[in-house]
Design an enzyme around this catalytic site. Structure first.
Site, PDB file in Angstrom:
ATOM      1  N   SER A 125       0.842  -1.195   0.000  1.00  0.00           N
ATOM      2  CA  SER A 125       0.000   0.000   0.000  1.00  0.00           C
ATOM      3  C   SER A 125       0.875   1.242   0.000  1.00  0.00           C
ATOM      4  CB  SER A 125      -0.858  -0.026   1.264  1.00  0.00           C
ATOM      5  OG  SER A 125      -1.390   1.250   1.529  1.00  0.00           O
ATOM      6  N   TYR A 150      -2.470  -1.132  10.741  1.00  0.00           N
ATOM      7  CA  TYR A 150      -2.631  -1.786   9.433  1.00  0.00           C
ATOM      8  C   TYR A 150      -1.418  -1.468   8.548  1.00  0.00           C
ATOM      9  CZ  TYR A 150      -3.956  -2.067   4.528  1.00  0.00           C
ATOM     10  OH  TYR A 150      -3.945  -2.304   3.177  1.00  0.00           O
ATOM     11  N   LYS A 154       1.884  -3.741   6.726  1.00  0.00           N
ATOM     12  CA  LYS A 154       2.340  -3.713   5.323  1.00  0.00           C
ATOM     13  C   LYS A 154       3.847  -3.431   5.255  1.00  0.00           C
ATOM     14  CE  LYS A 154      -1.533  -4.628   3.315  1.00  0.00           C
ATOM     15  NZ  LYS A 154      -1.728  -5.929   2.681  1.00  0.00           N
TER      16      LYS A 154
HETATM   17  P1  NAD Z   1     -10.841  -7.768   0.844  1.00  0.00           P
HETATM   18  O1  NAD Z   1     -11.117  -7.772   2.297  1.00  0.00           O
HETATM   19  O2  NAD Z   1     -11.983  -7.622  -0.094  1.00  0.00           O
HETATM   20  O3  NAD Z   1     -10.025  -9.074   0.439  1.00  0.00           O
HETATM   21  C1  NAD Z   1      -9.176  -9.747   1.352  1.00  0.00           C
HETATM   22  C2  NAD Z   1      -9.555 -11.223   1.331  1.00  0.00           C
HETATM   23  O4  NAD Z   1      -8.707 -11.941   2.238  1.00  0.00           O
HETATM   24  C3  NAD Z   1     -10.994 -11.484   1.773  1.00  0.00           C
HETATM   25  O5  NAD Z   1     -11.644 -12.288   0.817  1.00  0.00           O
HETATM   26  C4  NAD Z   1     -10.859 -12.225   3.121  1.00  0.00           C
HETATM   27  O6  NAD Z   1     -11.907 -13.147   3.332  1.00  0.00           O
HETATM   28  C5  NAD Z   1      -9.504 -12.868   2.968  1.00  0.00           C
HETATM   29  N1  NAD Z   1      -8.781 -13.136   4.229  1.00  0.00           N
HETATM   30  C6  NAD Z   1      -8.592 -12.298   5.278  1.00  0.00           C
HETATM   31  N2  NAD Z   1      -7.845 -12.890   6.225  1.00  0.00           N
HETATM   32  C7  NAD Z   1      -7.548 -14.135   5.748  1.00  0.00           C
HETATM   33  C8  NAD Z   1      -6.807 -15.229   6.270  1.00  0.00           C
HETATM   34  N3  NAD Z   1      -6.218 -15.166   7.474  1.00  0.00           N
HETATM   35  N4  NAD Z   1      -6.711 -16.346   5.526  1.00  0.00           N
HETATM   36  C9  NAD Z   1      -7.316 -16.445   4.315  1.00  0.00           C
HETATM   37  N5  NAD Z   1      -8.035 -15.444   3.785  1.00  0.00           N
HETATM   38  C10 NAD Z   1      -8.143 -14.303   4.492  1.00  0.00           C
HETATM   39  O7  NAD Z   1      -9.756  -6.621   0.583  1.00  0.00           O
HETATM   40  P2  NAD Z   1      -9.209  -5.995  -0.780  1.00  0.00           P
HETATM   41  O8  NAD Z   1      -9.633  -4.584  -0.835  1.00  0.00           O
HETATM   42  O9  NAD Z   1      -9.488  -6.895  -1.900  1.00  0.00           O
HETATM   43  O10 NAD Z   1      -7.651  -5.982  -0.455  1.00  0.00           O
HETATM   44  C11 NAD Z   1      -6.793  -7.037  -0.851  1.00  0.00           C
HETATM   45  C12 NAD Z   1      -5.400  -6.748  -0.352  1.00  0.00           C
HETATM   46  O11 NAD Z   1      -4.971  -5.501  -0.840  1.00  0.00           O
HETATM   47  C13 NAD Z   1      -5.285  -6.668   1.173  1.00  0.00           C
HETATM   48  O12 NAD Z   1      -4.068  -7.248   1.569  1.00  0.00           O
HETATM   49  C14 NAD Z   1      -5.262  -5.187   1.432  1.00  0.00           C
HETATM   50  O13 NAD Z   1      -4.592  -4.865   2.618  1.00  0.00           O
HETATM   51  C15 NAD Z   1      -4.515  -4.673   0.224  1.00  0.00           C
HETATM   52  N6  NAD Z   1      -4.800  -3.265  -0.085  1.00  0.00           N
HETATM   53  C16 NAD Z   1      -6.092  -2.874  -0.261  1.00  0.00           C
HETATM   54  C17 NAD Z   1      -6.356  -1.530  -0.511  1.00  0.00           C
HETATM   55  C18 NAD Z   1      -7.785  -1.043  -0.673  1.00  0.00           C
HETATM   56  O14 NAD Z   1      -8.018   0.162  -0.547  1.00  0.00           O
HETATM   57  N7  NAD Z   1      -8.744  -1.908  -0.965  1.00  0.00           N
HETATM   58  C19 NAD Z   1      -5.312  -0.592  -0.592  1.00  0.00           C
HETATM   59  C20 NAD Z   1      -4.000  -1.046  -0.429  1.00  0.00           C
HETATM   60  C21 NAD Z   1      -3.756  -2.396  -0.176  1.00  0.00           C
HETATM   61  N1  UFG Z   2     -13.446  10.072   3.347  1.00  0.00           N
HETATM   62  C1  UFG Z   2     -14.505  10.905   3.644  1.00  0.00           C
HETATM   63  N2  UFG Z   2     -15.665  10.325   4.062  1.00  0.00           N
HETATM   64  C2  UFG Z   2     -15.828   8.979   4.188  1.00  0.00           C
HETATM   65  C3  UFG Z   2     -14.730   8.140   3.881  1.00  0.00           C
HETATM   66  C4  UFG Z   2     -13.543   8.721   3.466  1.00  0.00           C
HETATM   67  O1  UFG Z   2     -14.407  12.120   3.549  1.00  0.00           O
HETATM   68  O2  UFG Z   2     -16.904   8.527   4.581  1.00  0.00           O
HETATM   69  C5  UFG Z   2     -12.187  10.679   2.869  1.00  0.00           C
HETATM   70  C6  UFG Z   2     -11.012  10.391   3.789  1.00  0.00           C
HETATM   71  O3  UFG Z   2     -10.965  11.331   4.835  1.00  0.00           O
HETATM   72  C7  UFG Z   2      -9.844  10.481   2.812  1.00  0.00           C
HETATM   73  C8  UFG Z   2     -10.436  10.027   1.476  1.00  0.00           C
HETATM   74  O4  UFG Z   2     -11.857  10.114   1.622  1.00  0.00           O
HETATM   75  O5  UFG Z   2      -9.467  11.813   2.703  1.00  0.00           O
HETATM   76  C9  UFG Z   2     -10.079   8.606   1.119  1.00  0.00           C
HETATM   77  O6  UFG Z   2     -10.364   7.789   2.251  1.00  0.00           O
HETATM   78  P1  UFG Z   2     -10.382   6.206   2.175  1.00  0.00           P
HETATM   79  O7  UFG Z   2     -10.680   5.695   3.551  1.00  0.00           O
HETATM   80  O8  UFG Z   2     -11.224   5.747   1.062  1.00  0.00           O
HETATM   81  O9  UFG Z   2      -8.892   5.864   1.769  1.00  0.00           O
HETATM   82  P2  UFG Z   2      -7.512   6.251   2.498  1.00  0.00           P
HETATM   83  O10 UFG Z   2      -6.776   7.120   1.537  1.00  0.00           O
HETATM   84  O11 UFG Z   2      -7.695   6.737   3.867  1.00  0.00           O
HETATM   85  O12 UFG Z   2      -6.924   4.808   2.701  1.00  0.00           O
HETATM   86  C10 UFG Z   2      -6.170   4.253   1.742  1.00  0.00           C
HETATM   87  C11 UFG Z   2      -6.289   2.716   1.726  1.00  0.00           C
HETATM   88  C12 UFG Z   2      -5.542   2.093   2.860  1.00  0.00           C
HETATM   89  C13 UFG Z   2      -4.185   2.721   3.072  1.00  0.00           C
HETATM   90  C14 UFG Z   2      -4.317   4.206   3.219  1.00  0.00           C
HETATM   91  C15 UFG Z   2      -2.993   4.889   3.423  1.00  0.00           C
HETATM   92  O13 UFG Z   2      -7.656   2.312   1.776  1.00  0.00           O
HETATM   93  O14 UFG Z   2      -5.346   0.729   2.524  1.00  0.00           O
HETATM   94  O15 UFG Z   2      -4.881   4.711   2.026  1.00  0.00           O
HETATM   95  O16 UFG Z   2      -3.199   6.164   3.931  1.00  0.00           O
HETATM   96  F1  UFG Z   2      -3.568   2.236   4.168  1.00  0.00           F
END
Ligand code: NAD
Ligand code: UFG
Length: 339
Positions: A125, A150, A154
């Protein structure tokens, strides 16, 4: 073509990546404990691609379950999505986050090593850049401790992966640093389906649009940005999924550990998201401005030139596509996979 184990493959980014892997001709084995997802996403992946995948319900923290998968399938590479991802929750239950994310990743590396599988793509991330680096973030900037548990997991996992690749030449690891994934597959059949109240902006906006939530709260309007709201680098989940196919192909061919930013490089404000969503989808999003959310950075975005130069990756979808596709998914599935 390769046989790829996708941990967390039933989740939001994982399910979209399975579609792209299958379409590219790879074989897919999904390993997921379904703690934050539903098997229905995988049924739909198979319908969309007209291809089959193998699903194993299991937990990456458990050695026997993982070892069995590696024994039963001749895996070439692993794409590792499994983990917990809610920033706020990670502050309340840090040990659970350390267990799933850090201990789970260590167990995965051990099982891979035992099975002689050394090719890994890891979901990292932008949070690993910490609070001090200026945007655009570049991969060789010094990383620093994120301000939440979190993000800490990472950074820890990235550092462990760097170290094992230094110690054992057979490892080939991609660290994909995602910016803010949004959008959904154009069919509207798969998308983001958060349990409970969404933490992230986009699912909150679509749930207001569908009438499941009353109004959007924008956290902070006094940031030092053009319109006072935070700026992020939003990336279409299908573009992100395609980056995984390119990364795994690259890694099957190379050694070492390499990081790539996966973002568009374009900062977009929270207010712009709301206004563009309204315009593209012709829906009014009732909105209030409230105080800042603790821990939010004012703005960050990617320099994605390394992914472009080394992986040949280029994002294809516009902001309008991201917002139309998010809404298309929510509209067709008002209650997510439960509908
Ligand atoms: P998600 O929660 O939809 O997917 C994660 C999946 O992992 C889920 O299906 C969950 O059931 C499974 N899981 C959780 N713990 C587990 C375990 N111990 N064993 C087996 N399965 C397990 O999330 P996502 O948005 O698809 O994110 C996927 C990856 O990307 C995550 O590692 C997340 O941290 C990373 N990531 C997501 C974002 C974002 O904004 N969505 C941003 C940066 C990084
Ligand atoms: N926000 C709002 N209202 C909401 C939700 C979010 O105003 O109801 C704003 C937040 O304050 C932020 C922006 O929308 O300014 C984006 O917020 P998100 O929660 O969607 O995403 P973030 O940028 O906070 O989080 C992302 C990823 C994380 C990562 C993080 C690092 O989801 O995995 O960036 O800062 F760790």
């Amino acid at each position: 073509m390769a046989k790829i184990l996708v941990t967390g493959g039933a989740g939001y980014i994982g399910s979209h990546t399975c579609v792209e892997l299958l379409n590219a001709g790879h074989e897919v084995i999904v390993f997921d404990n379904l703690s934050n997802s539903s098997e229905e996403s995988l049924n739909r992946v198979q319908q969309l691609t007209n291809k089959t995948l193998v699903f194993v319900q299991g937990d990456i923290r458990f050695e026997k379950e993982l070892d069995q998968v590696f024994q039963e399938h001749k895996i070439d590479a692993v794409i590792h999505f499994a983990g917990l991802k809610a920033v706020g929750e990670s502050q309340k239950i840090p040990l659970t986050y350390f267990d799933h994310n850090i201990a789970g990743s260590i167990q995965l590396m051990k099982s891979m090593e035992k099975a002689g599988v050394f090719t890994l793509v890891f979901s990292s991330s932008a949070t690993v850049y910490g609070e001090l680096n200026p945007s655009p973030y570049q991969e060789d900037m010094p990383l620093s401790l994120p301000n939440n548990n979190y993000g800490y997991t990472k950074l820890m996992i990235e550092q462990m992966l760097q170290k094992i690749a230094l110690a054992e030449m057979r490892w080939s690891i991609a660290l994909l640093r995602y910016f803010n994934p949004v959008g959904a597959h154009q069919s509207g059949q798969i998308g983001e389906d958060p349990q409970g109240t969404p933490n992230n902006l986009m699912p909150y906006v679509t749930q207001v649009a569908i009438g499941r939530r009353e109004k959007l709260s924008i956290f902070g309007s006094d940031y030092p940005t053009a319109d006072g709201t935070c700026e992020r680098d939003f990336i279409h989940v299908v573009d992100l999924a395609k980056a995984h196919v390119l990364a795994v192909t690259n890694r099957l061919d190379q050694q070492g550990c390499r990081a790539w930013n996966i973002g568009t490089g374009i900062p977009i404000s929270v207010l712009q998201i709301k206004e563009t969503f309204e315009k593209v989808n012709r829906i009014v999003i009732p909105t209030e401005f409230v105080h800042r959310r603790v821990g939010d950075l004012a703005a960050f975005y990617a320099d994605a030139s390394r992914a472009k130069n080394e992986l040949g990756w280029r994002p294809q979808y516009t902001l309008e596509d991201m917002l139309a596709d998010s809404w298309n998914w929510q509209k067709q599935n008002p209650n997510g996979y439960k509908s």
